[in-house]
Structure formats: structure tokens, C-alpha cells
Design a protein around this motif. Structure first.
Motif, PDB file in Angstrom:
ATOM      1  N   ALA A 374       0.828  -1.205   0.000  1.00 41.17           N
ATOM      2  CA  ALA A 374       0.000   0.000   0.000  1.00 41.17           C
ATOM      3  C   ALA A 374       0.864   1.257   0.000  1.00 41.17           C
ATOM      4  CB  ALA A 374      -0.941  -0.007   1.209  1.00 41.17           C
ATOM      5  N   ARG A 386      -6.172   1.664  -7.426  1.00 37.18           N
ATOM      6  CA  ARG A 386      -5.210   0.732  -6.854  1.00 37.18           C
ATOM      7  C   ARG A 386      -5.893   0.050  -5.685  1.00 37.18           C
ATOM      8  NH1 ARG A 386       0.459   1.694  -6.847  1.00 37.18           N
ATOM      9  NH2 ARG A 386       0.450   0.291  -5.079  1.00 37.18           N
ATOM     10  N   SER A 387      -5.633  -1.246  -5.493  1.00 38.50           N
ATOM     11  CA  SER A 387      -6.171  -1.901  -4.310  1.00 38.50           C
ATOM     12  C   SER A 387      -5.213  -2.959  -3.815  1.00 38.50           C
ATOM     13  CB  SER A 387      -7.541  -2.541  -4.607  1.00 38.50           C
ATOM     14  OG  SER A 387      -7.377  -3.665  -5.450  1.00 38.50           O
ATOM     15  N   VAL A 388      -5.276  -3.210  -2.509  1.00 39.61           N
ATOM     16  CA  VAL A 388      -4.504  -4.285  -1.894  1.00 39.61           C
ATOM     17  C   VAL A 388      -5.449  -5.042  -0.967  1.00 39.61           C
ATOM     18  CG1 VAL A 388      -2.503  -4.886  -0.492  1.00 39.61           C
ATOM     19  CG2 VAL A 388      -2.412  -2.845  -1.936  1.00 39.61           C
TER      20      VAL A 388
END
Length: 432
Positions: A374, A386-388
Motif C-alpha cells: 500500500a 489501486r487496491s490491496v
């Protein structure tokens, strides 16, 4: 004397239980003693391959070419994705449970009171199986390092070191010089010692010269050249022209292919191989989990990259693939790896990280990984794109990526053999 297992899964469970505490027990004396009791020896040429990355590719290319040339080929390669039997191949086919059990029994019968690790025991068993198979040629992949690896109790006729990079620092040292010395441990006096790393550490060259090995260096003794369509190999006395690019994709594959062709040049009198067999072998070679692009959409790429050297090659390959709106990464890695060095080259390509826990006590904690990811710079990604996300295992992470990815997107699975194996197993069960 307790009764021995009669099935392969029971045998493997027994071997794992015996040495839960000793993962890697350095020193070859125990293995050498059992080898001598087994009278373990090969009556055919032996090619041994060590290196940080590229070992599996080089072994698979040699196997494919030599099979095309009509030879009976044995291969020991590690690790396995779905079945232990993948580690032992004869004529391109996995060894049967029965053949493996027979060799396990043979090692057990000669072991006496000598303790062997899982890796040492299974290595001796597979080498015993191959040595008894009336092969024309044996190809043995070295696991860790070289000098102290169990495979190294055999004297190879041709030894190849593919690449030298920083990986298992706990065991092999922290510099390329230390690691190069460990890998050079597979070289033998008077025998060919091939190194396809473009910048071999001085320690490797010095060791080869000190023992009187016949050192083949890329750029000095053999080389390659190529254009968009085809490539050429040039050795000391043999040229191979207008070769197709290997079917294994990626930046380092010509280094690996050149090392394989140098080995075949060394053995050209014992194992002659024609031009057409080389061409066909390179085109048909397959290796699971090394920039393996699966058919169908979205595009799925499996790659076992778990050190910075391999991750930067993977990133380069992703960059050469053409446009995909979004890239999902299914990622899990061992805690003892250079995690920052692995994710750095990948950061610019990945929009959505699906972080998986792995079935090993050494697995990196997904929440900690997620925090690391991140904090990466956004690159080209727009805010909010964006993703985590974290998952209990690779199968769940992959299912999530598949559910979110559009048909023009791509999913790259990497970071560990466990990550790729978990996804392979999940895909296999969903296809049944």
C-alpha cells in the motif's frame, strides 16, 4: 524394525516427519556414505545444472532437445507443483509411484543408522532410480548452492552454472562472490564447467582454474547473437545458425539456451544432435510456472519469481506483452526473501494486489505485506484504481482476481512455488 510405508504419500509423510527439525543439514559425508553403500553410479554422461535462476529452463531445454534426438533421457528437477513424481522424469514421463517406492526402499535398506534429511533421502532415491534406468544421458538439477548439495556426490561430465544472484543468504552467503564459490562446487577437474552468467564472480573463475576444470565462459568460449526472427549459437568448434527462439518466454532464455547448446557441444561425440533436433527441441520445450501464459481470458501468467533477479525479468516480460487495462497480482512470498527487492520492479505494472498467505511456517504475513504494498508509489495508476486485499491462501486470492478482472485484463501469479502451486491446484480442481 517398523514396517515401511507401501504408498508414496505415506513414504513422503514419513520422510517429512523424521526431519521436521533439520531443514538443511550442511555437509555431504552422510550422503556420500549411503551413496557408496548403494553402489550408486551412472553409466552414461551426466549433466549437472546449478544457478540462482534459469536452472529449470536449462534442464528442460536439454531434455527436450535430447529427446528429439532419440536418446533415453533421465531428469531430476525440483520442486514439484502438484505431484512429487514430477521430480523424476524418464523419457519425458514422470516416474511411477511404484518405481519411486522401490528406490525409497533401497535407500532405507542401506541407510542404517545414518540420518538423512528429506531432501537428501529423496535425492539419493531419485538418483538411484535414474542410475538403474539404462539411460543415454542424465540431467540433474542442483537444489541449493552446489558445493554442499546432495546431488553433488555425483561427478558430472558437464557442469553448468546458469546465474549467480543473491537468494538463500542464510546458507550461501550474502555476496555474489560467496555464492559463486558455492555454485562452482559442482565443477570437476578435467571436466567441462560452463557458466552462462554474463558477469561471473572472480571466485567462480578462480575455483575452476584452481581445480583444473575446463571452463567455458559466455563471451569467451561460447556466445549468441540474434535478430527479431532468429538467433545463432557459436561455440569453440560448433556453430548453430537460424534457430527459433525458445518457447520459454523471457529475457534470460537465450543465456539458458546457449548454456544448453554449449553442453551439447561438449558431448557432441558421445551424444550427437542434429540441427533439426535442436530447433524442434527449443520450440516445444515447456516448463510449468516460468512465465507460463495460460490459454483463455483474462490472460493468466504463472511465474515462480521469488528473488529480485527473477522479479525484474518477470517485470520486463510483462512490459513486453502489449496493453492490458488492468493487471492483478496474486502474490505470496516467504518471509526470508528480499521482499522489497521483489516487489519494486513489479510495482509499476500491478494495479490490484491480491495478497495470499502460504501453507508454510516461513510464509510472510499477508497483513504486513499489504502494508508494504500500500505504501508503494502509485506509478501510472489513477487514485482509487489501486487496491490491496489479503486472503487466507492462493486459491482464494486467485478466485477474487478472476471475479474482478475483465476479459482484456491480466492476472500474474508469482512470489513463490507455493503461490503458483496453490493456483495450479485450484484450477485443476475447478476443471474437474
Amino acid at each position: 524394525m517398523s514396517t515401511l510405508p507401501t504408498t508414496l504419500p505415506d513414504w513422503l509423510a514419513l520422510l517429512e516427519s523424521r526431519h521436521a527439525e533439520v531443514h538443511i543439514n550442511m555437509g555431504l559425508e552422510r550422503v556420500r556414505q549411503v551413496k557408496e553403500r548403494l553402489n550408486l553410479a551412472f553409466s552414461c554422461p551426466v549433466i549437472m545444472v546449478a544457478g540462482t535462476n534459469g536452472k529449470g529452463s536449462t534442464c528442460s531445454m536439454l531434455e527436450a532437445i535430447l529427446l528429439r534426438a532419440g536418446y533415453k533421457v533421465g531428469l531430476y528437477i525440483k520442486p514439484h507443483f502438484l505431484d512429487f513424481n514430477e521430480r523424476a522424469r524418464i523419457n519425458g514421463d514422470m516416474a511411477s509411484d511404484g518405481a519411486l517406492i522401490a528406490s525409497f526402499n533401497a535407500v532405507e535398506a542401506q541407510r542404517g543408522d545414518i540420518d538423512l534429511t528429506y531432501f537428501e533421502f529423496t535425492t539419493l532415491a531419485i538418483m538411484h532410480l535414474l542410475a538403474g534406468a539404462k539411460l543415454d544421458v542424465a540431467i540433474l538439477e542442483v537444489g541449493l548452492g552446489g558445493r554442499l548439495d546432495a546431488v553433488n556426490v555425483i561427478d558430472a561430465d558437464v557442469a553448468i552454472v546458469t546465474s549467480i544472484d543473491i537468494d538463500h543468504t542464510d546458507f550461501l552467503g550474502t555476496t555474489r562472490d560467496e555464492i559463486g564459490f558455492e555454485k562452482a562446487g559442482i565443477f570437476r577437474p578435467g571436466k567441462a564447467a560452463i557458466c552462462s552468467d554474463p558477469v561471473p564472480p572472480p571466485t567462480l573463475i578462480a575455483h575452476a582454474e584452481a581445480i583444473g576444470a575446463d571452463l567455458w565462459l559466455l563471451g569467451r568460449d561460447f556466445n549468441y547473437s540474434g535478430d527479431k526472427q532468429q538467433w545463432n549459437y557459436g561455440g569453440r568448434e560448433q556453430r548453430r545458425n537460424s534457430l527459433a527462439y525458445p518457447s520459454l518466454r523471457g529475457a534470460n532464455q537465450l543465456l539458458n539456451a546457449s548454456a544448453a547448446l554449449a553442453a551439447l557441444e561438449v558431448l557432441r561425440f558421445e551424444l550427437p544432435v542434429g540441427a533439426q533436433e535442436v530447433r524442434t527441441g527449443l520450440v516445444v520445450v515447456e516448463l510449468p510456472g516460468r512465465f507460463q501464459v495460460l490459454p483463455g481470458r483474462p490472460t493468466v501468467i504463472l511465474d515462480v519469481a521469488h528473488n529480485p533477479h527473477a522479479a525484474s525479468a518477470l517485470a520486463q516480460n510483462l512490459g513486453n506483452m502489449g496493453f492490458h487495462p488492468y493487471t492483478y497480482a496474486v502474490f505470496g512470498i516467504m518471509q526470508d526473501k528480499d521482499i522489497d527487492g521483489v516487489v519494486a520492479p513489479m510495482a509499476q505494472y500491478v494495479d490490484h494486489w491480491c495478497v495470499a498467505n502460504l501453507p508454510s511456517p516461513r510464509a510472510a504475513d499477508p497483513e504486513t505485506l499489504a502494508a508494504t504494498l500500500a505504501a508503494l508509489p502509485l506509478g501510472d495508476a489513477k487514485p482509487g484504481e489501486r487496491s490491496v486485499t489479503t486472503f487466507a491462501d492462493p486459491a482464494q486470492a486467485f478466485a477474487n482476481a478472476m471475479s474482478r478482472a475483465g476479459e482484456n485484463d491480466r492476472i500474474v501469479v508469482f512470489g513463490s512455488f507455493y503461490t503458483v502451486a496453490g493456483v495450479m491446484a485450484a484450477r485443476k480442481s475447478s476443471h474437474h
